[in-house]
Design an enzyme around this catalytic site. Structure first.
Site, PDB file in Angstrom:
ATOM      1  N   GLU A   8       0.681  -1.365   0.002  1.00 24.29           N
ATOM      2  CA  GLU A   8       0.021   0.138  -0.134  1.00 24.29           C
ATOM      3  C   GLU A   8       0.955   1.237   0.159  1.00 24.29           C
ATOM      4  O   GLU A   8       2.065   1.304   0.525  1.00 24.29           O
ATOM      5  CB  GLU A   8      -0.759  -0.035   1.353  1.00 24.29           C
ATOM      6  CG  GLU A   8      -1.817  -1.149   1.287  1.00 24.29           C
ATOM      7  CD  GLU A   8      -2.410  -0.948   2.957  1.00 24.29           C
ATOM      8  OE1 GLU A   8      -3.234  -2.207   3.002  1.00 24.29           O
ATOM      9  OE2 GLU A   8      -2.322  -0.320   3.446  1.00 24.29           O
ATOM     10  N   CYS A  33       3.293   8.262   1.336  1.00 26.51           N
ATOM     11  CA  CYS A  33       3.785   7.489   2.441  1.00 26.51           C
ATOM     12  C   CYS A  33       3.970   6.176   1.595  1.00 26.51           C
ATOM     13  O   CYS A  33       3.117   5.599   0.770  1.00 26.51           O
ATOM     14  CB  CYS A  33       2.763   7.259   3.216  1.00 26.51           C
ATOM     15  SG  CYS A  33       2.984   6.002   4.373  1.00 26.51           S
ATOM     16  N   CYS A  58       5.928  -7.447   7.489  1.00 27.92           N
ATOM     17  CA  CYS A  58       7.013  -7.237   8.221  1.00 27.92           C
ATOM     18  C   CYS A  58       7.476  -8.122   9.412  1.00 27.92           C
ATOM     19  O   CYS A  58       6.568  -8.978   9.662  1.00 27.92           O
ATOM     20  CB  CYS A  58       6.568  -5.773   9.124  1.00 27.92           C
ATOM     21  SG  CYS A  58       7.782  -4.981  10.089  1.00 27.92           S
ATOM     22  N   CYS A 108       4.837  -6.053  16.091  1.00 27.44           N
ATOM     23  CA  CYS A 108       4.131  -5.286  16.834  1.00 27.44           C
ATOM     24  C   CYS A 108       2.820  -5.452  17.055  1.00 27.44           C
ATOM     25  O   CYS A 108       2.117  -5.892  16.163  1.00 27.44           O
ATOM     26  CB  CYS A 108       4.285  -3.559  16.368  1.00 27.44           C
ATOM     27  SG  CYS A 108       6.033  -3.047  15.859  1.00 27.44           S
ATOM     28  N   CYS A 133      -0.215  -3.569  15.092  1.00 25.76           N
ATOM     29  CA  CYS A 133       0.014  -3.403  13.788  1.00 25.76           C
ATOM     30  C   CYS A 133      -0.487  -4.451  12.908  1.00 25.76           C
ATOM     31  O   CYS A 133      -0.139  -5.511  12.983  1.00 25.76           O
ATOM     32  CB  CYS A 133       1.375  -3.008  13.499  1.00 25.76           C
ATOM     33  SG  CYS A 133       1.801  -2.827  11.581  1.00 25.76           S
ATOM     34  N   GLY A 150       5.833  -2.387   6.308  1.00 23.23           N
ATOM     35  CA  GLY A 150       7.336  -3.059   6.491  1.00 23.23           C
ATOM     36  C   GLY A 150       8.123  -1.860   7.335  1.00 23.23           C
ATOM     37  O   GLY A 150       7.740  -0.797   7.659  1.00 23.23           O
ATOM     38  N   GLU A 151       9.365  -2.721   7.624  1.00 25.22           N
ATOM     39  CA  GLU A 151      10.233  -1.817   8.663  1.00 25.22           C
ATOM     40  C   GLU A 151      11.266  -1.312   7.642  1.00 25.22           C
ATOM     41  O   GLU A 151      12.195  -2.405   7.331  1.00 25.22           O
ATOM     42  CB  GLU A 151      10.915  -2.766   9.684  1.00 25.22           C
ATOM     43  CG  GLU A 151      12.050  -2.179  10.493  1.00 25.22           C
ATOM     44  CD  GLU A 151      12.113  -0.876  11.008  1.00 25.22           C
ATOM     45  OE1 GLU A 151      11.086  -0.599  11.410  1.00 25.22           O
ATOM     46  OE2 GLU A 151      13.079  -0.186  10.488  1.00 25.22           O
ATOM     47  N   SER A 193      11.100   6.191   8.747  1.00 18.87           N
ATOM     48  CA  SER A 193      10.330   5.740  10.285  1.00 18.87           C
ATOM     49  C   SER A 193      10.904   4.253  10.516  1.00 18.87           C
ATOM     50  O   SER A 193      10.748   3.402   9.776  1.00 18.87           O
ATOM     51  CB  SER A 193       8.871   5.967   9.862  1.00 18.87           C
ATOM     52  OG  SER A 193       8.350   5.378  11.130  1.00 18.87           O
ATOM     53  N   SER A 216       9.764   5.060  16.011  1.00 16.84           N
ATOM     54  CA  SER A 216       8.239   4.805  16.521  1.00 16.84           C
ATOM     55  C   SER A 216       8.595   4.262  18.116  1.00 16.84           C
ATOM     56  O   SER A 216       9.120   3.086  18.283  1.00 16.84           O
ATOM     57  CB  SER A 216       7.695   3.541  15.548  1.00 16.84           C
ATOM     58  OG  SER A 216       7.337   3.980  14.398  1.00 16.84           O
ATOM     59  N   LEU A 217       8.326   5.124  18.930  1.00 12.39           N
ATOM     60  CA  LEU A 217       8.790   4.869  20.349  1.00 12.39           C
ATOM     61  C   LEU A 217       7.401   4.059  21.113  1.00 12.39           C
ATOM     62  O   LEU A 217       7.821   3.045  21.528  1.00 12.39           O
ATOM     63  CB  LEU A 217       9.084   6.173  21.154  1.00 12.39           C
ATOM     64  CG  LEU A 217       9.847   5.828  22.372  1.00 12.39           C
ATOM     65  CD1 LEU A 217      10.946   5.152  22.053  1.00 12.39           C
ATOM     66  CD2 LEU A 217      10.346   7.398  23.216  1.00 12.39           C
ATOM     67  N   HIS A 218       6.442   4.613  21.154  1.00 17.07           N
ATOM     68  CA  HIS A 218       5.253   4.199  21.756  1.00 17.07           C
ATOM     69  C   HIS A 218       5.149   3.674  23.149  1.00 17.07           C
ATOM     70  O   HIS A 218       4.019   3.503  23.460  1.00 17.07           O
ATOM     71  CB  HIS A 218       4.642   2.898  21.001  1.00 17.07           C
ATOM     72  CG  HIS A 218       4.544   3.255  19.079  1.00 17.07           C
ATOM     73  ND1 HIS A 218       4.554   4.401  18.822  1.00 17.07           N
ATOM     74  CD2 HIS A 218       4.805   2.345  18.169  1.00 17.07           C
ATOM     75  CE1 HIS A 218       4.379   4.365  17.281  1.00 17.07           C
ATOM     76  NE2 HIS A 218       4.800   3.207  17.312  1.00 17.07           N
ATOM     77  N   ASN A 245      -5.471   3.274  15.801  1.00 12.68           N
ATOM     78  CA  ASN A 245      -6.244   3.056  14.743  1.00 12.68           C
ATOM     79  C   ASN A 245      -7.056   1.693  14.795  1.00 12.68           C
ATOM     80  O   ASN A 245      -6.144   0.920  14.286  1.00 12.68           O
ATOM     81  CB  ASN A 245      -5.864   3.445  13.153  1.00 12.68           C
ATOM     82  CG  ASN A 245      -6.796   3.698  12.148  1.00 12.68           C
ATOM     83  OD1 ASN A 245      -8.122   3.809  12.412  1.00 12.68           O
ATOM     84  ND2 ASN A 245      -6.397   3.856  11.046  1.00 12.68           N
ATOM     85  N   CYS A 267      -0.978   1.241   8.580  1.00 14.87           N
ATOM     86  CA  CYS A 267      -0.314   0.343   7.594  1.00 14.87           C
ATOM     87  C   CYS A 267      -1.180  -1.036   7.697  1.00 14.87           C
ATOM     88  O   CYS A 267      -1.557  -1.611   8.445  1.00 14.87           O
ATOM     89  CB  CYS A 267       1.069   0.074   7.704  1.00 14.87           C
ATOM     90  SG  CYS A 267       1.787   0.029   9.473  1.00 14.87           S
TER      91      CYS A 267
HETATM   92  N1  SAH Z   1       7.928  -0.082  10.560  1.00 20.81           N
HETATM   93  C1  SAH Z   1       8.097   1.313  10.581  1.00 20.81           C
HETATM   94  C2  SAH Z   1       7.538   2.298   9.498  1.00 20.81           C
HETATM   95  C3  SAH Z   1       6.033   1.807   9.075  1.00 20.81           C
HETATM   96  S1  SAH Z   1       4.740   1.774  10.414  1.00 20.81           S
HETATM   97  C4  SAH Z   1       7.981   1.832  11.997  1.00 20.81           C
HETATM   98  O1  SAH Z   1       7.101   1.270  12.751  1.00 20.81           O
HETATM   99  O2  SAH Z   1       7.963   2.924  12.332  1.00 20.81           O
HETATM  100  C5  SAH Z   1       4.453   3.586  10.349  1.00 20.81           C
HETATM  101  C6  SAH Z   1       3.613   4.065  11.537  1.00 20.81           C
HETATM  102  O3  SAH Z   1       2.212   3.473  11.836  1.00 20.81           O
HETATM  103  C7  SAH Z   1       4.275   3.644  13.031  1.00 20.81           C
HETATM  104  O4  SAH Z   1       4.443   4.694  13.781  1.00 20.81           O
HETATM  105  C8  SAH Z   1       3.540   2.463  13.548  1.00 20.81           C
HETATM  106  O5  SAH Z   1       3.371   2.429  15.013  1.00 20.81           O
HETATM  107  C9  SAH Z   1       2.297   3.284  13.079  1.00 20.81           C
HETATM  108  N2  SAH Z   1       0.895   2.195  13.151  1.00 20.81           N
HETATM  109  C10 SAH Z   1       0.982   0.823  13.066  1.00 20.81           C
HETATM  110  N3  SAH Z   1      -0.408   0.331  13.518  1.00 20.81           N
HETATM  111  C11 SAH Z   1      -1.064   1.307  13.666  1.00 20.81           C
HETATM  112  C12 SAH Z   1      -2.393   1.453  13.939  1.00 20.81           C
HETATM  113  N4  SAH Z   1      -3.263   0.411  14.068  1.00 20.81           N
HETATM  114  N5  SAH Z   1      -2.715   2.744  14.258  1.00 20.81           N
HETATM  115  C13 SAH Z   1      -2.225   3.843  14.146  1.00 20.81           C
HETATM  116  N6  SAH Z   1      -0.835   3.776  13.914  1.00 20.81           N
HETATM  117  C14 SAH Z   1      -0.336   2.715  13.532  1.00 20.81           C
HETATM  118 FE1  SF4 Z   2       6.369  -3.415  11.312  1.00 20.50          FE
HETATM  119 FE2  SF4 Z   2       6.378  -0.860  11.673  1.00 20.50          FE
HETATM  120 FE3  SF4 Z   2       4.211  -2.600  11.771  1.00 20.50          FE
HETATM  121 FE4  SF4 Z   2       5.762  -2.634  13.770  1.00 20.50          FE
HETATM  122  S1  SF4 Z   2       4.430  -0.740  13.225  1.00 20.50           S
HETATM  123  S2  SF4 Z   2       4.813  -4.358  12.734  1.00 20.50           S
HETATM  124  S3  SF4 Z   2       7.705  -2.076  12.632  1.00 20.50           S
HETATM  125  S4  SF4 Z   2       5.293  -1.876   9.970  1.00 20.50           S
END
Ligand code: SAH
Ligand code: SF4
Length: 353
Positions: free
Chosen positions: A86, A112, A119, A123, A126, A169-170, A201, A224-226, A300, A343
C-alpha cells in the site's frame, strides 16, 4: 528483464552510452512520466528496441484506491509476483489563488511508501505484522510507488513531494534497498527530491540506525517509540528485546542530523495502556537533550485488535503536558482514518497478500 527504476543514472550509463542518452531516458521517465521506450521519440529506433529487451518500467499495478473524507488517497498495488503493498497520498496544503485568479501557492503533498511486503517486527497493534515478512521491496519498487502516484495525480516534475517511509514494512530491515531508493529519488537527473524531504520511520533498529547515520545520506529520521519503559515497550513491540529504549535513544543521539531539523518521535496512544500523564512525564525525561518533535498518533482500531482508540481529549492532555515542558508536539490528524490508513489495513480488507 530488469526494472529500470532500480538503477541510478550512473549505473545506467555503464550500459547505455553516450551519457546524454541516459539523461534523455531519465527525462522521459521521471519528468514526462513515459512508461514505454517507444514513447521516447528523440532516441534512435534501434536503441529503443535494444533497451526494451533489457528493461521494463514500473512493475506496479494499482488494483484498488480509496479516497478518505479528508482527501488522502490510499492505493493498493500489485507487484510482478502478485504480492501487494500500500501507499498513501496525503495532500498537506491546497493551492491558493488571489481574487484575479493568480496562483499564490502550489498544493503540497506527502507520499507514504511501503518498504517491505509484510514485516517481521511483530508489533502487537499493527496489522502489517500479522502475516510476518514476505519479502523486501527493491529500490525500484519503492521509487515506482512515488512515480506512479505523481503521474496519476499529474503532479508536475517541478513540484517536489515529501516522502515518508511509513507504509508497510520496517525500512531499516531493508536498509540497502531503502538507502538506494533515497539516492535514486534525490538524484538531479531523476525526481530531485532532496533527502531532507525524505523521512525514514523505524521501530528502533539501533544497529541499522547507526549504519544509516554512517551513510550520511541526509535523510530525516522518525522513531516509533510508543512506550517509555522497556516492559511495556516489549509487550507492544517485541523488537525492544533486541534493542531496548536506552540503545535506541543512544543511536538517535549519535545520528547526524541537519542543524535546522529535528528527529521525530512517533508515539501511538492506546487507550489505558500508554496514555497516562506519568507516561508523558517520562517521555519528557527520555527526550531530554535531543532535538526532538513528538507526533502523537491515535491508535487506529482494526478487526481483531485488542486495543482501543483513546479520546481526543486524553490525547490533548498528553500533548499539553509535553508542550508545557517545552517539547514540540503535534497530534497526527486522523488522515485517512475512514479509509483505514494505518499500515496494512486496506490490504487486509482486500483479502490479504
Ligand atoms: N515499520 C516502521 C514504519 C512503518 S509503520 C515503523 O514502525 O516506524 C508506520 C507507523 O504506523 C508507525 O509509527 C506505526 O507504529 C504506526 N501504526 C501501526 N499500526 C497502527 C495502528 N493500528 N494505528 C495507528 N498507527 C499505527
Ligand atoms: Fe512493522 Fe512498523 Fe508495523 Fe511494527 S509498526 S509491525 S515495525 S510495520
Amino acid at each position: 528483464m530488469t526494472n529500470i527504476l532500480d538503477f541510478l543514472p550512473e549505473e545506467l550509463s555503464k550500459e547505455i552510452q553516450p551519457l546524454f542518452r541516459v539523461k534523455q531516458i531519465c527525462q522521459w521517465i521521471y519528468q514526462r512520466y513515459a512508461d514505454d521506450f517507444s514513447q521516447m521519440s528523440n532516441l534512435p529506433k534501434d536503441l529503443r528496441e535494444k533497451l526494451s529487451k533489457i528493461y521494463h518500467f514500473s512493475p506496479l499495478k494499482c488494483i484498488k484506491q480509496e479516497q478518505s473524507k479528508d482527501s488522502s488517497i490510499k492505493y493498493l498495488f500489485e507487484l510482478l509476483d502478485g504480492l501487494r503493498v500500500e501507499s498513501v497520498l496525503l495532500p498537506m496544503k491546497e493551492e491558493k489563488f488571489d481574487a484575479e485568479g493568480k496562483r499564490l501557492a502550489h498544493a503540497k503533498f506527502t507520499i507514504c511508501v511501503s518498504s517491505q511486503v509484510g514485516c517481521r517486527s511483530g508489533c502487537s497493534f499493527c496489522l502489517t505484522a500479522k502475516g510476518g515478512l514476505k519479502r523486501n521491496l527493491s529500490a525500484g519498487e519503492i521509487v515506482g510507488q512515488i512515480l506512479w502516484i505523481k503521474k496519476q495525480h499529474k503532479i508536475p516534475y517541478e513540484r517536489r513531494v515529501n516522502i515518508v517511509y511509513m507504509g508497510m514494512g520496517e525500512p531499516l530491515d531493508n536498509l540497502k534497498n531503502v538507502a538506494k531508493a533515497v539516492q535514486i529519488l534525490s538524484h538531479n537527473d531523476t525526481l530531485a527530491i532532496s533527502p531532507r524531504r525524505q523521512t525514514i520511520s523505524t521501530s528502533g533498529l539501533a544497529k541499522q540506525i547507526k549504519e544509516l547515520g554512517e551513510m550520511n545520506l541526509g535523510v530525516l529520521l522518525a522513531i516509533s517509540l510508543h512506550a517509555v519503559n522497556d516492559e511495556l515497550r516489549t509487550q507492544l513491540m517485541p523488537i525492544n528485546k533486541a534493542y531496548n529504549i536506552a540503545s535506541v535513544i543512544q543511536a538517535v543521539r549519535e545520528f547526524p542530523i541537519d542543524m535546522r531539523k529535528r528527529v521525530m518521535f512517533e508515539y501511538l496512544l492506546i487507550d489505558g495502556i500508554n496514555d497516562k500523564i506519568e507516561h508523558a512525564k517520562e517521555l519528557v525525561r527520555l527526550l531530554n537533550g535531543i532535538k526532538a518533535k513528538v507526533n502523537l498518533i491515535l491508535f487506529n482500531p482494526h478487526q481483531g485488535s485488542i486495543y482501543q482508540r483513546p479520546s481526543l481529549e486524553n490525547a490533548v492532555k498528553f500533548q499539553d503536558l509535553l508542550s508545557s515542558k517545552g517539547v514540540t508536539c503535534t497530534i497526527r490528524e486522523s488522515k485517512g482514518l475512514d479509509i483505514s490508513a494505518a499500515c496494512g489495513q486496506l490490504k487486509e480488507r482486500e483479502g490479504g497478500i
